[in-house]
Design an enzyme around this catalytic site. Structure first.
Site, PDB file in Angstrom:
ATOM      1  CG  MET A  81     -11.280   3.214   2.445  1.00 45.37           C
ATOM      2  SD  MET A  81      -9.873   3.182   3.573  1.00 45.37           S
ATOM      3  CE  MET A  81      -8.530   3.250   2.381  1.00 45.37           C
ATOM      4  N   GLY A 110      -8.762   4.189   7.431  1.00 44.06           N
ATOM      5  CA  GLY A 110      -8.543   5.615   7.590  1.00 44.06           C
ATOM      6  C   GLY A 110      -7.110   5.998   7.881  1.00 44.06           C
ATOM      7  CG  PHE A 111      -5.634   7.043  10.614  1.00 42.14           C
ATOM      8  CD1 PHE A 111      -5.087   8.297  10.419  1.00 42.14           C
ATOM      9  CD2 PHE A 111      -6.928   6.945  11.103  1.00 42.14           C
ATOM     10  CE1 PHE A 111      -5.808   9.442  10.712  1.00 42.14           C
ATOM     11  CE2 PHE A 111      -7.659   8.080  11.410  1.00 42.14           C
ATOM     12  CZ  PHE A 111      -7.095   9.342  11.208  1.00 42.14           C
ATOM     13  N   GLY A 112      -2.825   4.386   8.245  1.00 40.65           N
ATOM     14  CA  GLY A 112      -1.860   3.304   8.110  1.00 40.65           C
ATOM     15  C   GLY A 112      -1.208   2.985   9.446  1.00 40.65           C
ATOM     16  N   GLY A 113      -0.472   1.872   9.487  1.00 39.97           N
ATOM     17  CA  GLY A 113       0.319   1.535  10.658  1.00 39.97           C
ATOM     18  C   GLY A 113      -0.437   0.967  11.834  1.00 39.97           C
ATOM     19  CG  ASP A 134      -5.281   2.351   1.206  1.00 40.10           C
ATOM     20  OD1 ASP A 134      -6.189   1.527   0.986  1.00 40.10           O
ATOM     21  OD2 ASP A 134      -4.208   2.054   1.754  1.00 40.10           O
ATOM     22  CG  MET A 179     -11.375  -2.760   5.438  1.00 38.05           C
ATOM     23  SD  MET A 179      -9.825  -2.353   4.585  1.00 38.05           S
ATOM     24  CE  MET A 179      -8.987  -1.362   5.839  1.00 38.05           C
ATOM     25  CG  MET A 218      -8.378   7.154   2.854  1.00 37.09           C
ATOM     26  SD  MET A 218      -7.422   7.191   4.388  1.00 37.09           S
ATOM     27  CE  MET A 218      -6.477   5.666   4.215  1.00 37.09           C
ATOM     28  CG  ASP A 237      -5.779  -2.764   3.643  1.00 42.08           C
ATOM     29  OD1 ASP A 237      -4.769  -2.603   4.347  1.00 42.08           O
ATOM     30  OD2 ASP A 237      -6.259  -1.869   2.928  1.00 42.08           O
ATOM     31  N   GLY A 278       1.280  -2.020   4.087  1.00 44.46           N
ATOM     32  CA  GLY A 278       1.820  -0.678   3.905  1.00 44.46           C
ATOM     33  C   GLY A 278       3.126  -0.513   4.626  1.00 44.46           C
ATOM     34  CB  SER A 279       3.944   0.413   8.126  1.00 44.70           C
ATOM     35  OG  SER A 279       3.051  -0.476   8.789  1.00 44.70           O
ATOM     36  CG  HIS A 295      -4.000  -1.646  -1.599  1.00 48.86           C
ATOM     37  ND1 HIS A 295      -5.080  -2.417  -1.961  1.00 48.86           N
ATOM     38  CD2 HIS A 295      -4.447  -0.833  -0.606  1.00 48.86           C
ATOM     39  CE1 HIS A 295      -6.122  -2.111  -1.210  1.00 48.86           C
ATOM     40  NE2 HIS A 295      -5.764  -1.130  -0.382  1.00 48.86           N
ATOM     41  CG  HIS A 345      -9.636   0.246  -0.171  1.00 50.91           C
ATOM     42  ND1 HIS A 345      -9.065   0.016   1.068  1.00 50.91           N
ATOM     43  CD2 HIS A 345     -10.981   0.286   0.045  1.00 50.91           C
ATOM     44  CE1 HIS A 345     -10.022  -0.065   1.974  1.00 50.91           C
ATOM     45  NE2 HIS A 345     -11.185   0.106   1.383  1.00 50.91           N
ATOM     46  N   GLY A 375      -2.401  -4.257   9.104  1.00 50.98           N
ATOM     47  CA  GLY A 375      -1.510  -4.897  10.064  1.00 50.98           C
ATOM     48  C   GLY A 375      -0.810  -6.148   9.566  1.00 50.98           C
ATOM     49  CB  SER A 380      -0.913   0.013   1.226  1.00 50.51           C
ATOM     50  OG  SER A 380      -1.546   1.274   1.345  1.00 50.51           O
TER      51      SER A 380
END
Length: 221
Positions: A66, A140-143, A33, A135, A35, A173, A195-196, A31, A64, A175, A8
Site C-alpha cells: 500500500m 490503512g488500518f486494521g479492525g 501489509d 479490498m 504502508m 481483505d 487480521g483481528s 499476509h 500487500h 473485516g 494479517s
C-alpha cells in the site's frame, strides 16, 4: 478445493512477532501489509521486517504494498522474501510493466482494488496476474468492518475470470471473520485475509480451521 487463509500480521503483537508468526503455522499464507504513510494514512514495515518474518515461517509471504511508486520497491521486497507481491491499480500508472517486473523477479503478481475502484479497471491485466485482491475495507488500518458492496465486485470478478478460463485467485481483505466468511466465499472468493479475526482470538489454530471449514463449505468444495 479448500479456501486459503492468510492471517494479517498487522494485528499481531509486534513485540513477539516471531512467536506470533509461528503460531499461525496452520494457515496457507502470512499476509503482510506494507504502508508508507502517503498512499494510505499509516506507516508500518519495510523489507527488514519481511526478512525477519521469512526466517520465522515456511509459509509463503503474501505482501500487500500500500505504497506510492511501488515499481521502485518490488525488487527490494522480492529480495527480502515476498512470494506474492500485490500492487494497487490506483498507485501504478504503468501497471502492466510493474506486474511484469514482479513476474520477472520470480514472484507471483497480484493486483489490488480499493473499495471505490471498479473491477473493469483491471480487466486487461487479468491474464498477467496470479491473484486479484479486493479490498473490503478502505486500506490503512486494521479492525475495520466489511463493506457489503464488495460482494458484488467479487461476483463480477468471478464471472470475468471463469468466462476467460483463467486460473486467478480472488483474495479478499477487510473485516473477514468466522461469522461472515461463508457469504464472501459463496460470492466466489478463494483467499481470505483476516487480521483481528485471527489475532484477536485466543486460539489462532482453531480460528484458522474454523475459517477454512466455513469458507470451503460455502464454496461447495
Amino acid at each position: 478445493m479448500p479456501v486459503k487463509i492468510a492471517p494479517s500480521i498487522l494485528s499481531a503483537d509486534f513485540g513477539r512477532l516471531a512467536d506470533e508468526v509461528k503460531a499461525i503455522g496452520s494457515a496457507d499464507y502470512v499476509h503482510v501489509d506494507v504502508m508508507d504513510g502517503h498512499f494510505v494514512p499509516n506507516l508500518t514495515i519495510g523489507p527488514i521486517v519481511i526478512e525477519a518474518v521469512k526466517r520465522a515461517t515456511k509459509l509463503p509471504l503474501d505482501v500487500h504494498l500500500m505504497i506510492e511508486n511501488a515499481e521502485q520497491w518490488v525488487a527490494a521486497y522480492a529480495k527480502a522474501g515476498a512470494d506474492i507481491i500485490g500492487v494497487h491499480v490506483e498507485s501504478c500508472p504503468h501497471l502492466h510493466r510493474t506486474l511484469a517486473q514482479i513476474k520477472d523477479l520470480g514472484k507471483k503478481p497480484c493486483v489490488v482494488l480499493n473499495p471505490h475502484t471498479p473491477v473493469s479497471a483491471i480487466e486487461v491485466v487479468l491474464p498477467d496476474v496470479a491473484q486479484v485482491l479486493i479490498m473490503s475495507v478502505n486500506p490503512g488500518f486494521g479492525g475495520q468492518s466489511f463493506i457489503p458492496s464488495a460482494l458484488d465486485k467479487i461476483r463480477t470478478l468471478r464471472k470475468m475470470i471463469d468466462a476467460r478460463g483463467l486460473t486467478v485467485d480472488i483474495e479478499v481483505d477487510g473485516g473477514i471473520k468466522v461469522d461472515n466468511i461463508a457469504e464472501v466465499a459463496a460470492a466466489g472468493a478463494d483467499v481470505f485475509v483476516s487480521g483481528s479475526g485471527v489475532f484477536g482470538t485466543k486460539d489462532y489454530a482453531q480460528t484458522i480451521a474454523a475459517l477454512r471449514d466455513a469458507g470451503t463449505a460455502a464454496r461447495g468444495a
